[in-house]
Design a protein around this motif. Structure first.
Motif, PDB file in Angstrom:
ATOM      1  N   ALA A 343       0.837  -1.203   0.000  1.00 18.93           N
ATOM      2  CA  ALA A 343       0.000   0.000   0.000  1.00 18.93           C
ATOM      3  C   ALA A 343       0.871   1.252   0.000  1.00 18.93           C
ATOM      4  CB  ALA A 343      -0.920  -0.004   1.213  1.00 18.93           C
ATOM      5  N   PHE A 344       0.387   2.317  -0.636  1.00 15.11           N
ATOM      6  CA  PHE A 344       1.080   3.608  -0.763  1.00 15.11           C
ATOM      7  C   PHE A 344       2.346   3.502  -1.623  1.00 15.11           C
ATOM      8  CE2 PHE A 344      -1.037   3.859   3.427  1.00 15.11           C
ATOM      9  CZ  PHE A 344      -1.877   4.923   3.180  1.00 15.11           C
ATOM     10  N   ALA A 345       2.458   2.471  -2.435  1.00 13.28           N
ATOM     11  CA  ALA A 345       3.648   2.318  -3.272  1.00 13.28           C
ATOM     12  C   ALA A 345       3.590   3.190  -4.522  1.00 13.28           C
ATOM     13  CB  ALA A 345       3.835   0.856  -3.667  1.00 13.28           C
ATOM     14  N   LYS A 346       2.376   3.609  -4.948  1.00 14.19           N
ATOM     15  CA  LYS A 346       2.231   4.400  -6.157  1.00 14.19           C
ATOM     16  C   LYS A 346       1.318   5.587  -5.885  1.00 14.19           C
ATOM     17  CE  LYS A 346       2.633   0.385  -9.250  1.00 14.19           C
ATOM     18  NZ  LYS A 346       1.933  -0.413 -10.293  1.00 14.19           N
ATOM     19  N   LEU A 347       1.846   6.778  -6.055  1.00 13.86           N
ATOM     20  CA  LEU A 347       1.060   8.000  -5.888  1.00 13.86           C
ATOM     21  C   LEU A 347       1.473   9.019  -6.936  1.00 13.86           C
ATOM     22  CD1 LEU A 347      -0.935   9.801  -4.308  1.00 13.86           C
ATOM     23  CD2 LEU A 347       0.996  10.521  -2.891  1.00 13.86           C
ATOM     24  N   GLU A 348       0.489   9.636  -7.565  1.00 10.83           N
ATOM     25  CA  GLU A 348       0.738  10.749  -8.500  1.00 10.83           C
ATOM     26  C   GLU A 348      -0.477  11.650  -8.495  1.00 10.83           C
ATOM     27  OE1 GLU A 348       0.444   9.782 -12.819  1.00 10.83           O
ATOM     28  OE2 GLU A 348       0.420   7.706 -12.098  1.00 10.83           O
ATOM     29  N   LEU A 349      -0.275  12.925  -8.830  1.00  7.15           N
ATOM     30  CA  LEU A 349      -1.411  13.851  -8.832  1.00  7.15           C
ATOM     31  C   LEU A 349      -1.166  15.014  -9.785  1.00  7.15           C
ATOM     32  CD1 LEU A 349      -0.893  16.761  -7.153  1.00  7.15           C
ATOM     33  CD2 LEU A 349      -0.847  15.207  -5.220  1.00  7.15           C
ATOM     34  N   VAL A 350      -2.280  15.591 -10.222  1.00  8.05           N
ATOM     35  CA  VAL A 350      -2.282  16.804 -11.032  1.00  8.05           C
ATOM     36  C   VAL A 350      -3.360  17.712 -10.464  1.00  8.05           C
ATOM     37  CG1 VAL A 350      -2.631  17.820 -13.314  1.00  8.05           C
ATOM     38  CG2 VAL A 350      -1.511  15.601 -13.101  1.00  8.05           C
ATOM     39  N   THR A 351      -3.043  18.994 -10.283  1.00 13.25           N
ATOM     40  CA  THR A 351      -4.029  19.891  -9.696  1.00 13.25           C
ATOM     41  C   THR A 351      -3.788  21.322 -10.128  1.00 13.25           C
ATOM     42  OG1 THR A 351      -5.056  20.567  -7.608  1.00 13.25           O
ATOM     43  CG2 THR A 351      -2.670  20.347  -7.622  1.00 13.25           C
ATOM     44  N   ARG A 352      -4.810  22.146  -9.884  1.00 15.00           N
ATOM     45  CA  ARG A 352      -4.722  23.587 -10.095  1.00 15.00           C
ATOM     46  C   ARG A 352      -4.754  24.250  -8.724  1.00 15.00           C
ATOM     47  NH1 ARG A 352      -8.757  27.224 -10.793  1.00 15.00           N
ATOM     48  NH2 ARG A 352     -10.271  25.509 -10.978  1.00 15.00           N
ATOM     49  N   LEU A 353      -3.868  25.229  -8.497  1.00 16.31           N
ATOM     50  CA  LEU A 353      -3.710  25.841  -7.188  1.00 16.31           C
ATOM     51  C   LEU A 353      -4.414  27.189  -7.105  1.00 16.31           C
ATOM     52  CD1 LEU A 353       0.104  25.176  -6.660  1.00 16.31           C
ATOM     53  CD2 LEU A 353      -1.782  23.797  -5.784  1.00 16.31           C
ATOM     54  N   GLN A 354      -5.051  27.430  -5.952  1.00 19.93           N
ATOM     55  CA  GLN A 354      -5.625  28.726  -5.622  1.00 19.93           C
ATOM     56  C   GLN A 354      -5.332  28.976  -4.157  1.00 19.93           C
ATOM     57  OE1 GLN A 354      -7.072  30.930  -7.604  1.00 19.93           O
ATOM     58  NE2 GLN A 354      -7.180  29.676  -9.449  1.00 19.93           N
ATOM     59  N   GLY A 355      -4.820  30.164  -3.839  1.00 22.68           N
ATOM     60  CA  GLY A 355      -4.475  30.396  -2.449  1.00 22.68           C
ATOM     61  C   GLY A 355      -4.450  31.856  -2.062  1.00 22.68           C
ATOM     62  N   THR A 356      -4.530  32.088  -0.734  1.00 20.05           N
ATOM     63  CA  THR A 356      -4.395  33.400  -0.120  1.00 20.05           C
ATOM     64  C   THR A 356      -3.464  33.223   1.073  1.00 20.05           C
ATOM     65  OG1 THR A 356      -6.221  33.150   1.448  1.00 20.05           O
ATOM     66  CG2 THR A 356      -6.792  33.893  -0.782  1.00 20.05           C
ATOM     67  N   PRO A 357      -3.124  34.304   1.780  1.00 21.19           N
ATOM     68  CA  PRO A 357      -2.286  34.131   2.976  1.00 21.19           C
ATOM     69  C   PRO A 357      -2.910  33.230   4.036  1.00 21.19           C
ATOM     70  CG  PRO A 357      -2.251  36.414   2.262  1.00 21.19           C
ATOM     71  CD  PRO A 357      -3.274  35.733   1.416  1.00 21.19           C
ATOM     72  N   ASN A 358      -4.251  33.013   3.999  1.00 19.52           N
ATOM     73  CA  ASN A 358      -4.925  32.220   5.026  1.00 19.52           C
ATOM     74  C   ASN A 358      -5.532  30.922   4.512  1.00 19.52           C
ATOM     75  OD1 ASN A 358      -4.495  34.304   6.990  1.00 19.52           O
ATOM     76  ND2 ASN A 358      -6.228  35.420   6.113  1.00 19.52           N
ATOM     77  N   SER A 359      -5.406  30.630   3.220  1.00 23.51           N
ATOM     78  CA  SER A 359      -6.055  29.440   2.691  1.00 23.51           C
ATOM     79  C   SER A 359      -5.294  28.892   1.492  1.00 23.51           C
ATOM     80  CB  SER A 359      -7.500  29.760   2.281  1.00 23.51           C
ATOM     81  OG  SER A 359      -7.512  30.678   1.192  1.00 23.51           O
ATOM     82  N   LEU A 360      -5.566  27.629   1.173  1.00 23.65           N
ATOM     83  CA  LEU A 360      -4.987  26.973   0.014  1.00 23.65           C
ATOM     84  C   LEU A 360      -5.954  25.912  -0.474  1.00 23.65           C
ATOM     85  CD1 LEU A 360      -2.593  26.527  -1.919  1.00 23.65           C
ATOM     86  CD2 LEU A 360      -1.734  24.824  -0.298  1.00 23.65           C
ATOM     87  N   ALA A 361      -6.208  25.905  -1.786  1.00 23.53           N
ATOM     88  CA  ALA A 361      -7.135  24.947  -2.380  1.00 23.53           C
ATOM     89  C   ALA A 361      -6.471  24.244  -3.553  1.00 23.53           C
ATOM     90  CB  ALA A 361      -8.411  25.650  -2.846  1.00 23.53           C
ATOM     91  N   LEU A 362      -6.681  22.927  -3.625  1.00 28.14           N
ATOM     92  CA  LEU A 362      -6.259  22.118  -4.770  1.00 28.14           C
ATOM     93  C   LEU A 362      -7.493  21.865  -5.611  1.00 28.14           C
ATOM     94  CD1 LEU A 362      -3.919  19.523  -2.988  1.00 28.14           C
ATOM     95  CD2 LEU A 362      -3.380  21.823  -3.806  1.00 28.14           C
ATOM     96  N   GLU A 363      -7.659  22.649  -6.670  1.00 31.02           N
ATOM     97  CA  GLU A 363      -8.830  22.550  -7.538  1.00 31.02           C
ATOM     98  C   GLU A 363      -8.553  21.576  -8.682  1.00 31.02           C
ATOM     99  OE1 GLU A 363     -11.474  24.042  -6.630  1.00 31.02           O
ATOM    100  OE2 GLU A 363     -10.883  25.767  -5.403  1.00 31.02           O
ATOM    101  N   ASP A 364      -9.668  21.017  -9.242  1.00 33.35           N
ATOM    102  CA  ASP A 364      -9.551  20.086 -10.382  1.00 33.35           C
ATOM    103  C   ASP A 364      -8.501  19.021 -10.085  1.00 33.35           C
ATOM    104  OD1 ASP A 364     -11.405  21.687 -11.681  1.00 33.35           O
ATOM    105  OD2 ASP A 364      -9.859  22.918 -12.596  1.00 33.35           O
TER     106      ASP A 364
END
Length: 429
Positions: A343-364
């Motif tokens: 388990a956890f042997a394979k990990l990959e990701l693609v995302t779009r970033l949106q953020g402010t000094p108080n928050s962070l979002a991984l969109e799409d």
């Protein structure tokens, strides 16, 4: 006309010889080391700093206005016995005639053994905040006398404003070299300290609007948490002071770090890309981003806007497939054993970033974990409140694979219980 031209040429030649002879006489007959006390007093009166010159002063006059200092230190007037900066040698020279055209043409600038000590006391006051400040009362003058000084000399305080269209000074330096420099920062209130040691810096020709080759290296450390790092930086810097634009092209940062956050294990890191800061537009960007840390590899781009307000982050990130368990173990954060060792042997990701000094979002967000695929959104909407929001949709997921593995004692108890149940069933039959 020919005779007049010949006479004029001879006159100019004679004038040049006189200037050269005067420069030779001044530099050979006049020794600035004889005037160290006057130089120190001038530094106190004009720059409001305590200048200590333990070594020799070397100089030249024409065609280069040169200066070379050895074993010098600078302190504030409030604490003249506690220098915040000292150096083994500073050497620079400037062409005299271009100064008349507001052009600074310098040869190689060399700094050897610079030691910069910055400190905040328990009240939060930094020693650098007193640089250039005069003492409350100088030369026996009372506070009332100093307060009335501006009224007695209005001409000094009413200096004419600098014209907005005045041409900026043009910089032209053959190279800049800094060897074996050190910067130390301590905070008495928090007990925190940072240092950069064995700093090496070298550049090619420095011209505004042109690429400046740059190389630097240093050993960095922090006390809380205890961490050390070796870093190397290279690239080409370009700046335009009028447009307030700064580019760092083909930036390459590499090194390794270890300490308490990594459990004493060494992490090798690297980053590269094209950096831009535009202060006029209040934007910054990092294009062609490539980041690596041990087995992890990432690509993307980052953009910041509203630098003068609350910066807004946007961009994209792609992390290539890697072994999460092996990676976390290499940075001192091992995962617990799971029912499925793979388990956890394979990990990959693609995302779009949106953020402010108080928050962070991984969109799409698109994540592949072993044999499962997830899409959706992950966001920390308030760092202070640790408000985590998950909106994920997956195709298949076997949760049993990721549950903590049972200990040998627990496995034995389960096997014994299963055997007991079977025996009871047989007896009942």
């Amino acid at each position: 006309m020919k005779a007049f031209g010949k006479i004029l040429g001879l006159g100019l030649l004679g004038l040049l010889l006189i200037i050269v002879a005067l420069g030779f006489a001044l530099t050979h007959l006049f020794d600035p080391n004889d005037y160290k006390d006057e130089i120190r007093q001038l530094a106190r009166d004009k720059a409001h700093v305590e200048l200590t010159l333990n070594g020799d002063i070397g100089w030249s006059l024409f065609p280069w206005l040169g200066l070379e200092l050895h074993d010098a230190s600078i302190a504030t007037l409030n604490k003249p016995k506690e220098p915040f900066a000292d150096l083994q040698m500073l050497g620079l020279s400037v062409r005299v005639l271009p100064l008349l055209r507001r052009e600074v043409q310098m040869s190689d600038v060399r700094v050897e053994g610079l030691n910069l000590t910055l400190a905040r006391d328990e009240e939060g006051h930094g020693n650098w905040e007193d640089i250039g400040k005069p003492l409350p009362a100088q030369n026996g003058a009372s506070a009332d006398e100093q307060a009335s000084a501006p009224a007695q000399a209005p001409a000094e305080q009413a200096s004419p404003p600098v014209a907005s269209n005045e041409r900026a000074v043009k910089l032209d330096i053959d190279s800049l070299t800094v060897n074996n420099a050190r910067v130390q920062y301590t905070d008495a209130k928090t007990g925190q300290s940072y240092s950069a040691e064995s700093i090496q810096l070298s550049t090619g020709p420095v011209h505004e609007g042109a690429n400046i080759p740059l190389k630097a290296s240093a050993f960095l450390s922090a006390s809380q948490p205890n961490i050390k790092a070796r870093t190397e930086l290279a690239g080409e810097l370009r700046f335009d002071r009028k447009l307030k634009r700064y580019n760092f092209e083909d930036m390459r940062l590499s090194g390794e770090t270890s300490g308490e956050p990594t459990g004493g294990k060494t992490v090798t890191f690297a980053a590269q890309g094209q950096l831009l800061v535009d202060l006029a537009a209040n934007v910054a960007s990092w294009n062609g981003l490539k980041v690596s840390a041990n087995q992890l590899r990432a690509l993307g781009e980052l953009n910041l806007r509203d630098l003068d307000k609350a910066p807004q982050l946007s961009g994209g990130l792609s992390i290539a497939q890697f072994d999460l368990r092996t990676f976390l173990d290499s940075i001192g954060r091992p995962l617990p054993a799971t029912n499925d060792p793979a388990a956890f042997a394979k990990l990959e990701l693609v995302t779009r970033l949106q953020g402010t000094p108080n928050s962070l979002a991984l969109e799409d967000l698109a994540v592949k974990l072993d044999d499962s695929t997830f899409t959706g959104r992950v966001a920390v909407e308030d760092f202070a409140k640790q408000a985590l929001r998950l909106q994920l949709k997956g195709d298949t997921f076997n949760a049993d694979r990721y549950l903590p593995a049972k200990s040998e004692e627990a496995k034995g108890a389960t096997a014994a219980r299963q055997a007991e149940v079977k025996q009871q069933e047989a007896t009942a039959v």
